[in-house]
Design an enzyme around this catalytic site. Sequence first.
Site, PDB file in Angstrom:
ATOM      1  N   TYR A  11      44.974   0.945 180.374  1.00 62.35           N
ATOM      2  CA  TYR A  11      45.092   0.389 179.007  1.00 62.35           C
ATOM      3  C   TYR A  11      44.406  -0.975 178.881  1.00 62.35           C
ATOM      4  O   TYR A  11      43.417  -1.129 178.155  1.00 62.35           O
ATOM      5  CB  TYR A  11      46.576   0.309 178.652  1.00 62.35           C
ATOM      6  N   ASN A  92      51.713   0.722 196.165  1.00 62.18           N
ATOM      7  CA  ASN A  92      50.505   0.686 195.331  1.00 62.18           C
ATOM      8  C   ASN A  92      50.142  -0.746 194.938  1.00 62.18           C
ATOM      9  O   ASN A  92      48.967  -1.130 194.981  1.00 62.18           O
ATOM     10  CB  ASN A  92      50.718   1.544 194.081  1.00 62.18           C
ATOM     11  N   TYR A 141      59.062  -4.139 189.701  1.00 63.95           N
ATOM     12  CA  TYR A 141      57.727  -4.337 189.120  1.00 63.95           C
ATOM     13  C   TYR A 141      57.368  -5.827 189.131  1.00 63.95           C
ATOM     14  O   TYR A 141      56.330  -6.239 189.658  1.00 63.95           O
ATOM     15  CB  TYR A 141      57.680  -3.756 187.698  1.00 63.95           C
TER      16      TYR A 141
END
Length: 329
Positions: A11, A92, A141
């Site tokens: 995005y 990741n 996160y």
Amino acid sequence: MAILVCGGAGYIGSHAVHQLVERGEDVVIIDNLQTGHRGALNPAAKFYEGDIRDPKALDKVFMENRIEAVVHFAANSLVGESVEKPLLYFNNNVYGMQVLLEAMVRHHVGAIVFSSTAAVYGEPKRIPILEDDETNPTNPYGETKRTMEKMMKWVSRANGIRYVSLRYFNAAGALEDGSIGEAHTTETHLIPLILQVPLGKRDHITVFGTDYATPDGTCLRDYIHVIDLADAHLLAIDYLRKGGESDVFNLGNGHGFSVREMIETAKNVTGKAIKVEYGGRRAGDPAQLIASSEKARKVLGWNPHYADVAKIIGTAWTWHKKHPNGYAD
Ligand code: UDP
């Protein structure tokens, strides 16, 4: 010399690539297309399908191109998912950053612009939030993004790589022509979810919590247009080109809008009724997150153009109307 954009099919990455290409920069993208979309790739950029955790894939990119600086968006970014699958996020995001920095050291690339987040702050102690306020993330996160910042700090001291970390508040909107925009397989963000109601894809929007200590009881967020965010990356590259020192910047408009205000604005923008239901709080949501972006304005010369949330929602609406099924259309 080229700019390497890691995660250029995502995005914010795809909007940053658009702005870089518009400015005449040479752009190389690496993206594993796990959450990014082939349809979001800019045809003017050279594309490598690959994972930043794969040192061989990075070596190929760095050997085949003269890379001046890296802009790093390649990460998982859903708060709820990160709580359920913390190790996916550490792998990741944190390990990905390690492999990327190792490749930068190997190939003598000395500058990186990093996609960070307001989630590094956790529950803020004061509003607006300043860059040197305490960071105490309340979800994996935010923790991984903070860890990635710390990794850059130590690597910059040891290996001379300079970095700019950009802490985004609530990214929203799309390129005005509606050709690229926000498309998550699992959508959790407020504006796309609100707009799914007038699109006929969702019966109602649920407001998460009406008992916060805010004027209307719903959470306040600082919504910032994705093109304004993208432009900050270009300014950060210029800053590093001029020899600027490693630093951290908040990116927001500096105004808080409540969930109710966002829904009312979406009704006006779309001209359609939007059914609302009221639910309990979502775990981990701070009552308000509002940035002070004075530092980015002063040091980077950043000047966001989309201060009006109706305009921000309007660009998102253009994108979603044109692409009700995201890049599948
Ligand atoms: N929110 C909501 N209903 C939804 C999705 C989000 O009320 O279906 C609220 C959420 O609690 C938060 C705000 O909208 O206060 C923005 O949430 P989003 O997930 O878009 O961004 P975040 O601030 O969590 O990064």
